[in-house]
Design an enzyme around this catalytic site. Sequence first.
Site, PDB file in Angstrom:
ATOM      1  NE  ARG A   7     -28.108 -12.074  33.266  1.00  0.00           N
ATOM      2  CZ  ARG A   7     -28.413 -11.696  32.094  1.00  0.00           C
ATOM      3  NH1 ARG A   7     -28.853 -11.152  31.731  1.00  0.00           N
ATOM      4  NH2 ARG A   7     -27.913 -12.149  31.199  1.00  0.00           N
ATOM      5  CD  GLU A  55     -32.726   5.177  33.471  1.00  0.00           C
ATOM      6  OE1 GLU A  55     -32.847   5.885  32.603  1.00  0.00           O
ATOM      7  OE2 GLU A  55     -32.511   3.619  31.795  1.00  0.00           O
ATOM      8  NE  ARG A 164     -24.829  -9.466  30.060  1.00  0.00           N
ATOM      9  CZ  ARG A 164     -23.629  -9.939  28.368  1.00  0.00           C
ATOM     10  NH1 ARG A 164     -21.917 -10.803  28.666  1.00  0.00           N
ATOM     11  NH2 ARG A 164     -23.986 -10.809  27.778  1.00  0.00           N
TER      12      ARG A 164
END
Lengths: 311, 281
Positions: A7, A55, A164
Amino acid sequence: MEHKDTRSGFGAGLTELGRTNNNVVALCADLTGSLKMDEFKKENPSRFLQIGIAEANMMSIAAGLTIGGKIPFTGTFANFSTGRVYDQIRQSIAYSNKNVKICASHAGLTLGEDGATHQILEDIGLMKMLPNMVVINTCDYNQTKAATIAISNHVGPVYLRFGRPKVPNFTDNNQIFKIGEAINMKEGTDVSIFATGHLVWESLVAAEELTKFGISAEVINIHTIKPLDTKTILDSIRKTKCAVTAEEHMLNGGLGDSIAQYLSTTLPTPIEMIGVNDTFGESGTPRDLMIKYGLSSDNIIESARKVISRK
Amino acid sequence: MKNIKELENIVQQVRRDILRMVHANNSGHPGGSLGCAEFLTALYFRIMKHNTAFKMDGIGEDLFFLSNGHISPVFYSVLSRIGYFDIKELSSFRKINSRLQGHPTPYEGLEGVRMASGSLGQGLSVSIGAAITKKLNNDPNIVYTLHGDGELQEGQVWEALMYASANKVDNLIVTIDYNKKQIDGSLEDVLTIGNLSKKLEAFDWIVLEEKNGNNIASVIDILELAISKTKKQKPVAIILHTEMGNGVDFMMGTHKWHGSAPNDDQLEIALSQNTETLGDY
């Protein structure tokens, strides 16, 4: 080996785009820090849209932003980038063929402790089923940065999936990312390992171990799941005559599924598949989860030996 | 500039187009289409600055997004009557190999359509994106949208309403086709949207209301008023009262023609109430 999160590769790529391409606009649904978009926001406040926790609104706003020449990059977790907003993506982005880049972090099991609500394992399948959509799953920081920059030059919708945790950063830091061109990471003659995302590193570890058993494994980094680089796959299979696929995703609808579909209609080949088998994830450390759900280098080694015996 | 009489003639021909298109396939949505004939005619023939030499980017012109895509017949009729494509193409509506899909889409390359709609509730968000791009491009033109009132039952609309006012998207005019009917019955019976004006005001929008949404002069007036309210740090909404099935006596006062086509006899009666003005396609 340096460890970095993919990320952050996205964040670095986006920051660079902010400096080099005035048409790039970034949108985020209340996860700016998690998506590493802070730098872009700081440097380009008028081109950063904080959407809030909405979203669906974000995806459709992104579609609208393209009318007039902007190149929107949306940023949120993979779960909220796909499953939650599938209809918005389907109608306003894919069917309308809009130049939106859907950038999805925290994909797969390695999101870890947050558990199954956030660990989407179906996103590659959801996205690859959409006509017009390009689907990319990068393996490390450097590749994610390069891919982020590259997709700004592709006209049309793109799904860019990353994760992540901090993982080995093993690809070249000056690489040019080419959509749809798989990368041969290690040549071999006995088995082809087709891997995507975090599983590319696991495959390289597995290939090294396999040499101890006298097995020469070829490792191909399939960073683009759609369009699939069928030429590279076929060239490798003609040499090795068997395949292992490896991904941090559901077996149904994933990379293995795409490769099996291609090979079964082109050159039927023994295949073993590494992926999550029709189950949800759970809380745990990324490493514990990868082991429990059978996504480690040990599983790849086992599958490679098995598939060779089936030749 | 076309005068009111000329615009009324266009509206009448648009109604004929709608009825004939829907009848020819025994499918489509005549009710809402008829109710919005004045609105779309006013918008395209009088209000918007737009170019029929279609460019997807729409830079330097006003834009329109149809959020309630099921009223595609009125959209297609108006787009063709003003010159985006040949009126003859209206005969391909909903047929195989057509650019005039059941719900509008740019996927088939139809001039005048910039976004697919049909799955409800997305058009306001899309238009906000397009309006923000206009601001980023220093393009002073306006973005218009149309929404069904039943469509407001979709949650995404309220996400978008909240976003537009919070971010001062003031180059946007949103019209709600307030006919108070949806497929299953009246809005009141299915899921009331309550006091719409107060709700929109509570979301910090400039709210205008027009009771005569099927009177073209009134529609022009309210749109011109709305334009005068743009660029004042707030988005603008028009609650446009219309009659579903307007212009055909047996289609008015009921929700039953939302998505049903007239049969041969019904078509004949409907067309007799709307005689040809500009020539059928």
